[in-house]
Design a protein around this motif. Structure first.
Motif, PDB file in Angstrom:
ATOM      1  N   GLY A  39      42.755  -4.633 -12.312  1.00  0.00           N
ATOM      2  CA  GLY A  39      43.468  -6.288 -12.346  1.00  0.00           C
ATOM      3  C   GLY A  39      42.025  -7.347 -11.964  1.00  0.00           C
ATOM      4  N   ARG A  40      41.371  -6.693 -10.422  1.00  0.00           N
ATOM      5  CA  ARG A  40      40.557  -7.745 -10.254  1.00  0.00           C
ATOM      6  C   ARG A  40      39.178  -8.096 -10.941  1.00  0.00           C
ATOM      7  N   ALA A  41      38.916  -6.805 -12.170  1.00  0.00           N
ATOM      8  CA  ALA A  41      38.152  -7.334 -13.256  1.00  0.00           C
ATOM      9  C   ALA A  41      38.603  -7.888 -14.060  1.00  0.00           C
ATOM     10  N   GLU A  42      39.899  -8.538 -13.706  1.00  0.00           N
ATOM     11  CA  GLU A  42      41.598  -9.140 -15.488  1.00  0.00           C
ATOM     12  C   GLU A  42      40.654 -10.757 -14.403  1.00  0.00           C
ATOM     13  N   PHE A  43      40.690 -10.706 -13.554  1.00  0.00           N
ATOM     14  CA  PHE A  43      40.560 -12.137 -12.305  1.00  0.00           C
ATOM     15  C   PHE A  43      39.183 -12.473 -12.697  1.00  0.00           C
ATOM     16  N   ALA A  44      38.521 -11.669 -12.275  1.00  0.00           N
ATOM     17  CA  ALA A  44      37.346 -12.324 -12.555  1.00  0.00           C
ATOM     18  C   ALA A  44      36.932 -12.715 -13.806  1.00  0.00           C
ATOM     19  N   LYS A  45      37.052 -12.027 -14.937  1.00  0.00           N
ATOM     20  CA  LYS A  45      36.883 -12.624 -16.341  1.00  0.00           C
ATOM     21  C   LYS A  45      37.228 -13.151 -16.397  1.00  0.00           C
ATOM     22  N   ALA A  46      38.692 -13.781 -16.172  1.00  0.00           N
ATOM     23  CA  ALA A  46      39.694 -15.610 -16.269  1.00  0.00           C
ATOM     24  C   ALA A  46      39.440 -16.274 -15.135  1.00  0.00           C
ATOM     25  N   GLU A  47      38.133 -15.972 -14.517  1.00  0.00           N
ATOM     26  CA  GLU A  47      37.626 -17.255 -13.641  1.00  0.00           C
ATOM     27  C   GLU A  47      36.444 -17.312 -14.521  1.00  0.00           C
ATOM     28  N   GLN A  48      36.165 -16.015 -14.852  1.00  0.00           N
ATOM     29  CA  GLN A  48      34.328 -17.016 -15.523  1.00  0.00           C
ATOM     30  C   GLN A  48      34.602 -17.381 -17.051  1.00  0.00           C
ATOM     31  N   ASN A  49      35.673 -17.236 -17.530  1.00  0.00           N
ATOM     32  CA  ASN A  49      36.167 -17.764 -18.962  1.00  0.00           C
ATOM     33  C   ASN A  49      36.621 -19.480 -18.432  1.00  0.00           C
ATOM     34  N   ARG A  50      37.493 -19.157 -17.565  1.00  0.00           N
ATOM     35  CA  ARG A  50      38.007 -20.834 -16.906  1.00  0.00           C
ATOM     36  C   ARG A  50      36.810 -21.632 -16.514  1.00  0.00           C
ATOM     37  N   LYS A  51      35.191 -21.644 -16.003  1.00  0.00           N
ATOM     38  CA  LYS A  51      34.210 -21.269 -16.059  1.00  0.00           C
ATOM     39  C   LYS A  51      33.619 -22.249 -17.278  1.00  0.00           C
ATOM     40  N   ILE A  52      33.662 -21.408 -17.729  1.00  0.00           N
ATOM     41  CA  ILE A  52      32.651 -21.339 -18.875  1.00  0.00           C
ATOM     42  C   ILE A  52      32.917 -22.449 -19.870  1.00  0.00           C
ATOM     43  N   LYS A  53      34.724 -22.587 -20.121  1.00  0.00           N
ATOM     44  CA  LYS A  53      35.606 -23.770 -20.697  1.00  0.00           C
ATOM     45  C   LYS A  53      35.368 -24.923 -19.873  1.00  0.00           C
ATOM     46  N   ILE A  54      35.598 -25.374 -18.736  1.00  0.00           N
ATOM     47  CA  ILE A  54      34.564 -26.051 -17.734  1.00  0.00           C
ATOM     48  C   ILE A  54      33.458 -26.762 -18.312  1.00  0.00           C
ATOM     49  N   GLU A  55      32.646 -25.712 -17.855  1.00  0.00           N
ATOM     50  CA  GLU A  55      30.899 -26.068 -18.339  1.00  0.00           C
ATOM     51  C   GLU A  55      31.227 -26.826 -19.777  1.00  0.00           C
ATOM     52  N   GLU A  56      31.843 -26.250 -20.714  1.00  0.00           N
ATOM     53  CA  GLU A  56      31.630 -26.865 -22.427  1.00  0.00           C
ATOM     54  C   GLU A  56      32.163 -28.206 -22.686  1.00  0.00           C
ATOM     55  N   ALA A  57      33.237 -28.348 -21.750  1.00  0.00           N
ATOM     56  CA  ALA A  57      34.435 -29.848 -21.840  1.00  0.00           C
ATOM     57  C   ALA A  57      33.596 -30.698 -21.352  1.00  0.00           C
ATOM     58  N   LYS A  58      32.167 -30.530 -20.066  1.00  0.00           N
ATOM     59  CA  LYS A  58      31.618 -31.633 -19.332  1.00  0.00           C
ATOM     60  C   LYS A  58      30.221 -31.491 -19.802  1.00  0.00           C
ATOM     61  N   ALA A  59      30.158 -30.900 -21.075  1.00  0.00           N
ATOM     62  CA  ALA A  59      29.215 -31.159 -22.069  1.00  0.00           C
ATOM     63  C   ALA A  59      29.040 -32.236 -22.941  1.00  0.00           C
ATOM     64  N   ASN A  60      30.610 -31.392 -23.708  1.00  0.00           N
ATOM     65  CA  ASN A  60      31.162 -32.137 -24.704  1.00  0.00           C
ATOM     66  C   ASN A  60      31.735 -33.782 -24.305  1.00  0.00           C
ATOM     67  N   LEU A  61      31.970 -33.995 -22.762  1.00  0.00           N
ATOM     68  CA  LEU A  61      31.953 -35.583 -22.440  1.00  0.00           C
ATOM     69  C   LEU A  61      31.080 -35.628 -22.447  1.00  0.00           C
ATOM     70  N   GLU A  62      30.022 -35.664 -22.043  1.00  0.00           N
ATOM     71  CA  GLU A  62      28.500 -35.738 -21.488  1.00  0.00           C
ATOM     72  C   GLU A  62      27.677 -36.208 -23.529  1.00  0.00           C
ATOM     73  N   ALA A  63      28.369 -35.421 -24.132  1.00  0.00           N
ATOM     74  CA  ALA A  63      27.516 -35.927 -25.308  1.00  0.00           C
ATOM     75  C   ALA A  63      28.496 -37.194 -25.895  1.00  0.00           C
ATOM     76  N   GLU A  64      30.005 -37.609 -25.760  1.00  0.00           N
ATOM     77  CA  GLU A  64      30.454 -38.363 -26.411  1.00  0.00           C
ATOM     78  C   GLU A  64      29.836 -39.353 -25.566  1.00  0.00           C
ATOM     79  N   LYS A  65      29.277 -39.457 -24.466  1.00  0.00           N
ATOM     80  CA  LYS A  65      29.325 -40.470 -23.437  1.00  0.00           C
ATOM     81  C   LYS A  65      27.845 -41.222 -24.596  1.00  0.00           C
ATOM     82  N   LEU A  66      26.808 -39.749 -24.561  1.00  0.00           N
ATOM     83  CA  LEU A  66      25.539 -40.452 -25.269  1.00  0.00           C
ATOM     84  C   LEU A  66      25.736 -41.250 -26.456  1.00  0.00           C
ATOM     85  N   ASN A  67      26.897 -40.875 -27.147  1.00  0.00           N
ATOM     86  CA  ASN A  67      27.422 -40.870 -28.731  1.00  0.00           C
ATOM     87  C   ASN A  67      27.512 -42.500 -28.615  1.00  0.00           C
ATOM     88  N   ALA A  68      28.677 -42.790 -27.661  1.00  0.00           N
ATOM     89  CA  ALA A  68      28.962 -43.676 -27.260  1.00  0.00           C
ATOM     90  C   ALA A  68      27.916 -45.260 -27.275  1.00  0.00           C
TER      91      ALA A  68
END
Length: 130
Positions: A39-68
């Motif tokens: 359970g701890r391993a699955e929780f850690a994996k889910a937490e890491q996946n959530r952090k990855i999605k947040i970083e990808e969203a931040k990168a997309n936001l930055e790219a959209e700002k630069l495109n604008a």
């Protein structure tokens, strides 16, 4: 059987019996521990996946700002070009913009514009020479 061999046999049976009872006690505890670690391993994996999605969203936001920002700069350039053209888009300037855009494309295309005789312009010149 003599006393010594009987003592060894009974001692061996006692050791085996203690081991079996110990296993009956230890195995459930091990299973609980193993499930907790899983359970701890699955929780850690889910937490890491959530952090990855947040970083990808931040990168997309930055790219959209630069495109604008790039689009704003392009619009400023177009507005300046129109101002230089005395505030009007002339057909010649529109044609220039279209030709410039076509030069930027990697895939070169040929467009035939029909005339009143429904012949392409290039073909009409060839027929006229005959």
């Amino acid at each position: 059987m003599d006393k010594k061999s009987l003592g060894i046999t009974l001692g061996s049976i006692a050791i085996v019996l203690v081991c079996v009872v110990g296993l009956f006690i230890a195995v459930p505890y091990y299973n609980v521990w193993q499930q907790e670690m899983s359970g701890r391993a699955e929780f850690a994996k889910a937490e890491q996946n959530r952090k990855i999605k947040i970083e990808e969203a931040k990168a997309n936001l930055e790219a959209e700002k630069l495109n604008a920002q790039a689009e704003i700069e392009r619009a400023k350039g177009a507005a300046e070009a129109i101002r230089i053209e005395n505030g009007s888009l002339t057909p010649a300037y529109i044609q220039y913009l279209w030709v410039r855009q076509q030069a930027n494309l990697n895939d070169k295309t040929v467009i035939y514009v029909p005339t009143e005789t429904n012949l392409p312009i290039l073909e009409a010149n060839r027929v006229k020479d005959k």
